[in-house]
Design an enzyme around this catalytic site. Structure first.
Site, PDB file in Angstrom:
ATOM      1  N   LYS A 139     -14.767  33.028  24.058  1.00 59.56           N
ATOM      2  CA  LYS A 139     -15.648  34.171  23.843  1.00 59.56           C
ATOM      3  C   LYS A 139     -14.839  35.367  24.319  1.00 59.56           C
ATOM      4  O   LYS A 139     -15.252  36.146  25.176  1.00 59.56           O
ATOM      5  CB  LYS A 139     -16.956  33.978  24.644  1.00 59.56           C
ATOM      6  CG  LYS A 139     -17.998  35.034  24.413  1.00 59.56           C
ATOM      7  CD  LYS A 139     -18.543  35.104  22.988  1.00 59.56           C
ATOM      8  CE  LYS A 139     -19.403  36.334  22.808  1.00 59.56           C
ATOM      9  NZ  LYS A 139     -19.796  36.584  21.401  1.00 59.56           N
ATOM     10  N   ASP A 183     -24.449  19.148  22.667  1.00 60.55           N
ATOM     11  CA  ASP A 183     -25.862  18.868  22.385  1.00 60.55           C
ATOM     12  C   ASP A 183     -26.174  19.280  20.949  1.00 60.55           C
ATOM     13  O   ASP A 183     -26.949  18.612  20.260  1.00 60.55           O
ATOM     14  CB  ASP A 183     -26.793  19.610  23.364  1.00 60.55           C
ATOM     15  CG  ASP A 183     -27.321  18.688  24.467  1.00 60.55           C
ATOM     16  OD1 ASP A 183     -26.531  17.848  24.970  1.00 60.55           O
ATOM     17  OD2 ASP A 183     -28.524  18.785  24.826  1.00 60.55           O
ATOM     18  N   ASP A 196     -20.291  31.494  19.782  1.00 64.35           N
ATOM     19  CA  ASP A 196     -21.507  31.738  18.994  1.00 64.35           C
ATOM     20  C   ASP A 196     -21.251  31.457  17.512  1.00 64.35           C
ATOM     21  O   ASP A 196     -22.065  30.845  16.819  1.00 64.35           O
ATOM     22  CB  ASP A 196     -22.036  33.173  19.231  1.00 64.35           C
ATOM     23  CG  ASP A 196     -20.949  34.246  19.189  1.00 64.35           C
ATOM     24  OD1 ASP A 196     -19.747  33.904  19.081  1.00 64.35           O
ATOM     25  OD2 ASP A 196     -21.292  35.444  19.266  1.00 64.35           O
TER      26      ASP A 196
END
Ligand code: IPM
Ligand code: MN
Length: 360
Positions: A198, A259, A231
């Site tokens: 990021k 997940d 993201d």
């Protein structure tokens, strides 16, 4: 080294592996039992021995002793070839911040199990929530530092001036070794690696990670490298998962993305993981991605596939590749027959039996 003598009893030539079993809490017990039955059968068929020793370390154990594992727990585990773990956590009795920092996280860190490998693909017969069914992602999550370093603290607790810090720590050694591990994996697959950061927002650690990626990439010019922000890759895993192969991410980013990976492969009941130290001098640990699932604990409905698949990864790590393939084929045969393909439909026992009968 002396050569094996041919007049030795046959038993002494049979390979044997010492496995530490830590079922832990909740459904950890059910799925570890299931995986162990399958692994034992695969070992019989493969002509080697798995010698299991069970440890009761869990939140129950904490209630009795005041600790999640004994003070010499790590030393005890160091005598084993591998660790098979179910799940840790029972938050109504022990805060997660205590139970996880007392058992799972120290094992990962103390044995420098720095590569957390998590495969995401659809098993035969399992319908995921996406339009695409043709993906095969191998997520490699850094497992010992980064956002999980534990550096930080709280001051002025309970006052209006309270401050809490949690500092992510990225070392050159840590970042370089996880990327190198990822590149090696990419070489055995489609030769594509996605590095996740990021760095548009986090200008120190993540820019550093990008730089190390570029440096390490020079040693792997046969591997195509892409850089994604976390993201953006989260969206890509939903919209175009087939465009990804090996994905390397930091501890927290990898936690979250896996997940998501579990979700697109049909649910947490299918997501396996291996915490690996590639230097075989200490044990590596194998565990499903899911947790202890208190809501369904003791109902006998937990899906054992993630734990069994993790067991297959353990066999592969131990060098028993054929047995690992046998276990995977067992899982695929069961799901191909429609057993264990719909979350919550089949009982743990039914799924375990279907895999067992397809193994050996
Ligand atoms: C996982 C789990 C753990 C993690 C928790 C239980 C600390 O979510 O293995 O993905 O965040 O690593
Ligand atoms: Mn997680």
């Amino acid at each position: 080294m002396t050569k094996p003598r041919h007049d030795q009893p046959k038993e002494s030539l049979v390979k044997s592996y010492k496995i530490a079993l830590i079922p832990g809490d909740g459904i950890g017990r059910d799925v570890t039992d299931a995986a162990w039955q399958v692994l034992k059968k695969a070992a019989d068929a493969g002509g080697f021995l798995l010698e299991g020793t069970e440890f009761p370390w869990s939140c129950e154990y904490y209630k009795e002793t005041g600790e999640m594992m004994p003070a010499d727990g790590i030393e005890i585990l160091s005598g084993y070839d591998a660790i098979l773990l179910g799940a840790v956590g029972w938050p109504v009795d022990v805060p997660d911040s205590v139970s996880l920092h007392g058992l799972l996280l120290p094992i990962r860190k103390r044995f420098a199990q720095y590569a957390n490998i998590r495969p995401h693909r659809l098993l035969p017969g399992v319908q995921g929530p996406l339009r695409s069914d043709g993906f095969d992602i191998l997520c490699i999550r850094e497992n010992t530092e980064g956002e999980y370093s534990g550096a930080g603290g709280r001051i002025h607790s309970g006052t209006a001036n309270e401050v809490a810090t949690e500092t992510a720590i990225f070392t050159r050694t840590g970042v370089e070794r996880i990327l190198r591990f990822g590149f090696e994996q990419a070489r055995t697959r489609k030769k594509k690696l996605a590095s996740v950061t990021k760095s548009n927002a986090q200008k120190h650690s993540m820019v550093f990670w990008d730089e190390v990626t570029q440096e390490v990439a020079k040693d792997y010019d046969d591997v195509e490298v892409s850089h994604y922000h976390v993201d953006a890759i989260a969206a890509r895993m939903v919209i175009a998962p087939e465009s990804l192969d090996v994905v390397v991410a930091s501890n927290l980013f990898g936690d979250i993305l896996t997940d998501l990976g579990a979700a697109i492969q049909g649910g947490l009941g299918y997501a396996a993981s291996a915490n690996i130290n590639p230097d075989h001098s200490v044990p590596s640990m194998f565990e499903p991605v899911h947790g202890s699932a208190p809501d369904i604990a003791h109902l006998g409905t937990a899906n054992p596939i993630a734990a069994i698949w993790s067991g297959a990864m353990m066999l592969e790590h131990l060098g028993e590749e054929q047995a690992a393939r046998t276990v995977m084929q067992g899982i695929e045969t069961a799901t191909g027959q429609g057993v264990g393909t719909i979350p919550g439909k089949d009982r743990t026992e039914t799924i375990t039996q279907a895999v067992l009968s397809a193994v050996g």
